[in-house]
Write a protein that holds these residues in place. Structure first.
Motif, PDB file in Angstrom:
ATOM      1  N   VAL A 127       0.864  -1.174   0.000  1.00 56.63           N
ATOM      2  CA  VAL A 127       0.000   0.000   0.000  1.00 56.63           C
ATOM      3  C   VAL A 127       0.905   1.229   0.000  1.00 56.63           C
ATOM      4  O   VAL A 127       1.841   1.320   0.794  1.00 56.63           O
ATOM      5  CB  VAL A 127      -0.916   0.003   1.241  1.00 56.63           C
ATOM      6  N   THR A 128       0.631   2.158  -0.902  1.00 57.70           N
ATOM      7  CA  THR A 128       1.384   3.406  -0.957  1.00 57.70           C
ATOM      8  C   THR A 128       0.461   4.559  -0.571  1.00 57.70           C
ATOM      9  O   THR A 128      -0.739   4.519  -0.842  1.00 57.70           O
ATOM     10  CB  THR A 128       1.953   3.665  -2.369  1.00 57.70           C
ATOM     11  N   ALA A 178      -3.900  13.024  -2.926  1.00 61.55           N
ATOM     12  CA  ALA A 178      -5.022  12.752  -3.818  1.00 61.55           C
ATOM     13  C   ALA A 178      -5.023  13.777  -4.945  1.00 61.55           C
ATOM     14  O   ALA A 178      -4.523  14.894  -4.790  1.00 61.55           O
ATOM     15  CB  ALA A 178      -6.336  12.830  -3.046  1.00 61.55           C
ATOM     16  N   ASP A 235      -9.239  11.418  -8.287  1.00 63.85           N
ATOM     17  CA  ASP A 235      -9.529  10.427  -7.247  1.00 63.85           C
ATOM     18  C   ASP A 235     -10.875  10.644  -6.568  1.00 63.85           C
ATOM     19  O   ASP A 235     -11.322   9.811  -5.776  1.00 63.85           O
ATOM     20  CB  ASP A 235      -8.436  10.463  -6.162  1.00 63.85           C
ATOM     21  N   GLN A 274     -13.613   7.781  -6.560  1.00 58.95           N
ATOM     22  CA  GLN A 274     -13.189   6.609  -5.788  1.00 58.95           C
ATOM     23  C   GLN A 274     -13.208   6.902  -4.289  1.00 58.95           C
ATOM     24  O   GLN A 274     -13.599   6.055  -3.492  1.00 58.95           O
ATOM     25  CB  GLN A 274     -11.778   6.160  -6.201  1.00 58.95           C
ATOM     26  N   VAL A 334      -4.357   9.705  -0.072  1.00 62.51           N
ATOM     27  CA  VAL A 334      -4.994   8.432  -0.357  1.00 62.51           C
ATOM     28  C   VAL A 334      -3.976   7.314  -0.163  1.00 62.51           C
ATOM     29  O   VAL A 334      -2.778   7.505  -0.366  1.00 62.51           O
ATOM     30  CB  VAL A 334      -5.584   8.362  -1.784  1.00 62.51           C
ATOM     31  N   ARG A 344      -3.178   3.625  -1.670  1.00 62.80           N
ATOM     32  CA  ARG A 344      -3.500   2.819  -2.855  1.00 62.80           C
ATOM     33  C   ARG A 344      -2.903   1.427  -2.725  1.00 62.80           C
ATOM     34  O   ARG A 344      -1.768   1.273  -2.292  1.00 62.80           O
ATOM     35  CB  ARG A 344      -2.926   3.456  -4.120  1.00 62.80           C
ATOM     36  N   THR A 367      -4.002   0.158  -8.160  1.00 65.54           N
ATOM     37  CA  THR A 367      -4.725   1.359  -8.600  1.00 65.54           C
ATOM     38  C   THR A 367      -5.953   1.634  -7.741  1.00 65.54           C
ATOM     39  O   THR A 367      -6.608   2.666  -7.910  1.00 65.54           O
ATOM     40  CB  THR A 367      -5.180   1.207 -10.069  1.00 65.54           C
ATOM     41  N   GLU A 368      -6.276   0.732  -6.809  1.00 64.43           N
ATOM     42  CA  GLU A 368      -7.467   0.888  -5.968  1.00 64.43           C
ATOM     43  C   GLU A 368      -7.166   1.763  -4.753  1.00 64.43           C
ATOM     44  O   GLU A 368      -6.177   1.547  -4.042  1.00 64.43           O
ATOM     45  CB  GLU A 368      -7.941  -0.484  -5.479  1.00 64.43           C
ATOM     46  N   ILE A 369      -8.023   2.728  -4.499  1.00 62.94           N
ATOM     47  CA  ILE A 369      -7.906   3.538  -3.285  1.00 62.94           C
ATOM     48  C   ILE A 369      -8.537   2.750  -2.148  1.00 62.94           C
ATOM     49  O   ILE A 369      -9.707   2.393  -2.203  1.00 62.94           O
ATOM     50  CB  ILE A 369      -8.571   4.913  -3.455  1.00 62.94           C
ATOM     51  N   SER A 391      -8.088   6.908   2.968  1.00 62.42           N
ATOM     52  CA  SER A 391      -7.943   8.336   2.711  1.00 62.42           C
ATOM     53  C   SER A 391      -8.072   9.104   4.021  1.00 62.42           C
ATOM     54  O   SER A 391      -8.657   8.601   4.987  1.00 62.42           O
ATOM     55  CB  SER A 391      -9.017   8.815   1.724  1.00 62.42           C
TER      56      SER A 391
END
Length: 167
Positions: free
Chosen positions: A5-6, A10, A14, A17, A59, A61, A64-66, A69
């Motif tokens: 996870v990074t 945002a 974004d 999402q 965010v 990620r 590519t999925e958030i 946040s």
């Protein structure tokens, strides 16, 4: 094959999402309080875009999925107000909330010279309260919003220890 996870700022791209994740994440809070009219569940995409433009939003990620946040602003006296720390339900209890909290604190201290951090959560939100206490926050006020909901306001100084993960 695992992915890490990074955490990063945002972008305006974004917003959708984040709003979908926010809606999913706040379902457990709505159920806990028996109130599905909580502001995070009624916020519009335009309102979220205004928040993105008016403060700092990070965010988390997974590819590519958030999956998380958090938002923050700093006022003229150096008080950072943190809001809407959200983590995808399947990603909870793995330290991501603490990582997001530390990242927004560091960003607001470095970029906007935050001197203290304030946030709030509902009085029945025990997991949130545990996280905030573990991250150095202490209760400073309680606000009765309705018969069902009181908000616990918590604060810590910018020089207080940040959350660290053990992994």
């Amino acid at each position: 094959m695992g992915m890490s996870v990074t955490i990063s700022p945002a972008t305006e791209h974004d917003a959708e999402q984040i709003l979908k994740l926010q809606y999913l994440s706040y379902q457990s809070e709505a159920e806990l309080y028996g109130d599905y009219s909580l502001e995070p569940l009624t916020q519009t995409l335009d309102q979220l875009r205004a928040e993105l433009a008016g403060g700092r939003v990070l965010v988390a990620r997974l590819g590519t999925e958030i999956v998380g946040s958090v938002r923050g602003t700093v006022d003229a006296d150096g008080t950072a107000r943190l809001a809407k720390l959200i983590v995808h339900p399947r990603m909870r209890r793995h330290g991501l909330g603490g990582r997001l909290l530390a990242a927004i604190e560091n960003l607001l201290r470095a970029d906007l010279e935050a001197k203290r951090y304030r946030l709030f959560t509902g009085h029945r939100s025990e997991a949130n309260l545990r996280l905030y206490r573990r991250c150095g926050y202490a209760p400073v006020a309680t606000e009765q919003v309705s018969q069902r909901l009181s908000l616990i306001h918590l604060e810590k100084g910018a020089n207080a220890d940040s959350y660290t993960t053990g992994a």
